[in-house]
Write an enzyme that holds these catalytic residues in place. Structure first.
Site, PDB file in Angstrom:
ATOM      1  N   MET A   6       0.788  -1.332   0.041  1.00  0.00           N
ATOM      2  CA  MET A   6       0.263   0.166  -0.203  1.00  0.00           C
ATOM      3  C   MET A   6       1.091   1.077   0.275  1.00  0.00           C
ATOM      4  SD  MET A   6      -3.821  -0.538   1.694  1.00  0.00           S
ATOM      5  CE  MET A   6      -2.729   0.243   3.618  1.00  0.00           C
ATOM      6  N   ASP A  30      12.322  -0.240   4.735  1.00  0.00           N
ATOM      7  CA  ASP A  30      13.031  -0.795   4.645  1.00  0.00           C
ATOM      8  C   ASP A  30      12.533  -2.242   4.375  1.00  0.00           C
ATOM      9  OD1 ASP A  30      14.941   0.547   4.180  1.00  0.00           O
ATOM     10  OD2 ASP A  30      16.081   0.540   5.978  1.00  0.00           O
ATOM     11  N   HIS A  39       9.687  -4.031   3.432  1.00  0.00           N
ATOM     12  CA  HIS A  39       9.475  -3.711   2.161  1.00  0.00           C
ATOM     13  C   HIS A  39       9.981  -4.179   0.657  1.00  0.00           C
ATOM     14  CE1 HIS A  39       5.897  -0.809   3.700  1.00  0.00           C
ATOM     15  NE2 HIS A  39       4.951  -1.737   3.084  1.00  0.00           N
ATOM     16  N   LYS A  52       5.088 -10.205   9.089  1.00  0.00           N
ATOM     17  CA  LYS A  52       4.377  -9.177  10.871  1.00  0.00           C
ATOM     18  C   LYS A  52       2.675  -9.615  10.052  1.00  0.00           C
ATOM     19  CE  LYS A  52       4.018  -4.972   9.810  1.00  0.00           C
ATOM     20  NZ  LYS A  52       2.557  -4.817  10.249  1.00  0.00           N
ATOM     21  N   ASP A  53       2.441  -9.161   8.998  1.00  0.00           N
ATOM     22  CA  ASP A  53       1.154  -9.632   9.174  1.00  0.00           C
ATOM     23  C   ASP A  53       1.051 -11.634   8.863  1.00  0.00           C
ATOM     24  OD1 ASP A  53       0.082  -6.937   8.510  1.00  0.00           O
ATOM     25  OD2 ASP A  53       1.480  -7.007   7.325  1.00  0.00           O
ATOM     26  N   GLN A  82      -2.058 -12.802   8.501  1.00  0.00           N
ATOM     27  CA  GLN A  82      -2.886 -12.134   6.476  1.00  0.00           C
ATOM     28  C   GLN A  82      -2.129 -13.152   5.381  1.00  0.00           C
ATOM     29  OE1 GLN A  82      -2.921  -7.773   4.681  1.00  0.00           O
ATOM     30  NE2 GLN A  82      -0.596  -8.919   3.851  1.00  0.00           N
ATOM     31  N   ARG A 133       2.669   2.300   9.595  1.00  0.00           N
ATOM     32  CA  ARG A 133       1.823   3.220  10.690  1.00  0.00           C
ATOM     33  C   ARG A 133       2.823   3.829  11.266  1.00  0.00           C
ATOM     34  NH1 ARG A 133      -2.518  -0.644   8.446  1.00  0.00           N
ATOM     35  NH2 ARG A 133      -4.520   0.852   7.496  1.00  0.00           N
TER      36      ARG A 133
END
Length: 287
Positions: free
Chosen positions: A30, A35, A37, A151-152, A155, A189
């Site tokens: 998104m 870092d 990503h 981390k997700d 998901q 975030r």
């Protein structure tokens, strides 16, 4: 690096790559890249001939009172960072391109059961939005490989389940969480945190480490969860959940389960932070 915004142009470029027998990796994001990503992009580069990163702030995964309007949009900086780390193509579509019939009239993809717990219980409809947009990106790009961060954790499990259920021939790679030197999981975030909140934020991961140690030492998960939630509250967080689950399916940990994961979500100021930690518990054999 090439940047595309329209679906026909994306499909044309991908068709050319496929005609040349190139292996394609996908990194959906998104935006507001950090870092963590870029580590996903680097992992895709190591396993594919061409890497597509997507930047799309997906409205379907935001609730009515969440931060869709204020979510950081930093496309120019994202493009520079992706180019420097060797990404080959950035696809940054508009909402109209992704949802031409509008948000409420779009076909949705949902994984039952698993979508309704943990973050799904706190954010109704969130994971339906995630699986819908990821399914659409998988269909558009048709990658050989897609890379996501652990981390997700929930998901990642949902995307793997969706891909398997819908017979998508895509390798789903999960990468370990990338952390700041003080242990805080990198997140877009984190920028919401004030300096004082940022100083307290690493307590989330430390609490997960303590929770995991208690469970590994034999503390019943329910008691360990309560103690960890209390510790988080004392540290200035508003806990959403702390939970000990089976890694295989995120079901609550039973007495004989050994492969576990502890997961947490907590509010700190404007930021809702999530994190997790895997652990292996030794269970005494019954005599």
């Amino acid at each position: 690096m090439e940047t595309l915004h329209e679906i026909p142009a994306l499909r044309a470029r991908l068709a050319d790559w496929r005609d040349n027998g190139l292996r394609i990796g996908l990194v959906p994001t998104m935006g507001n890249l950090h870092d963590g990503h870029l580590a996903l992009v680097e992992a895709a580069r190591a396993r594919a001939d061409r890497v597509v990163a997507t930047v799309f702030v997906n409205p379907l995964q935001f609730g009515p009172h969440e931060d869709l309007d204020s979510y950081p949009r930093t496309l120019n900086d994202d493009a520079r960072r992706l180019s420097r780390c060797g990404c080959h193509l950035l696809f940054a579509p508009s909402e109209a391109a992704m949802y031409p019939h509008g948000r409420d009239a779009h076909t949705v993809v949902e994984v039952p059961g698993l979508s309704a717990q943990l973050c799904g219980a706190s954010r109704p409809g969130h994971f339906r939005g995630v699986t819908t947009v990821v399914a659409k990106l998988f269909n558009l790009v048709q990658p050989d490989l897609a890379v996501f961060g652990q981390k997700d954790y929930q998901q990642l499990m949902l995307i793997r389940r969706m891909a398997a259920d819908l017979c998508m021939d895509i390798e789903i790679l999960g990468l370990p969480t990338v952390r700041e030197p003080d242990g805080l999981a990198m997140s877009s975030r984190n920028g919401y945190l004030t300096p004082a909140e940022r100083a307290r934020a690493p307590a989330l991961f430390r609490t997960l480490q303590e929770l995991a140690a208690w469970v590994a030492a034999g503390t019943p998960p329910a008691q360990a969860e309560r103690d960890a939630a209390q510790a988080l509250s004392v540290a200035g967080f508003e806990p959403d959940y702390l939970s000990v689950r089976r890694r295989a399916d995120l079901a609550p940990a039973g007495p004989q389960d050994t492969a576990l994961v502890v997961l947490a979500a907590a509010h700190l100021g404007r930021a809702r932070l999530i994190d997790n930690l895997e652990l292996d518990r030794i269970v005494a054999e019954a005599h």
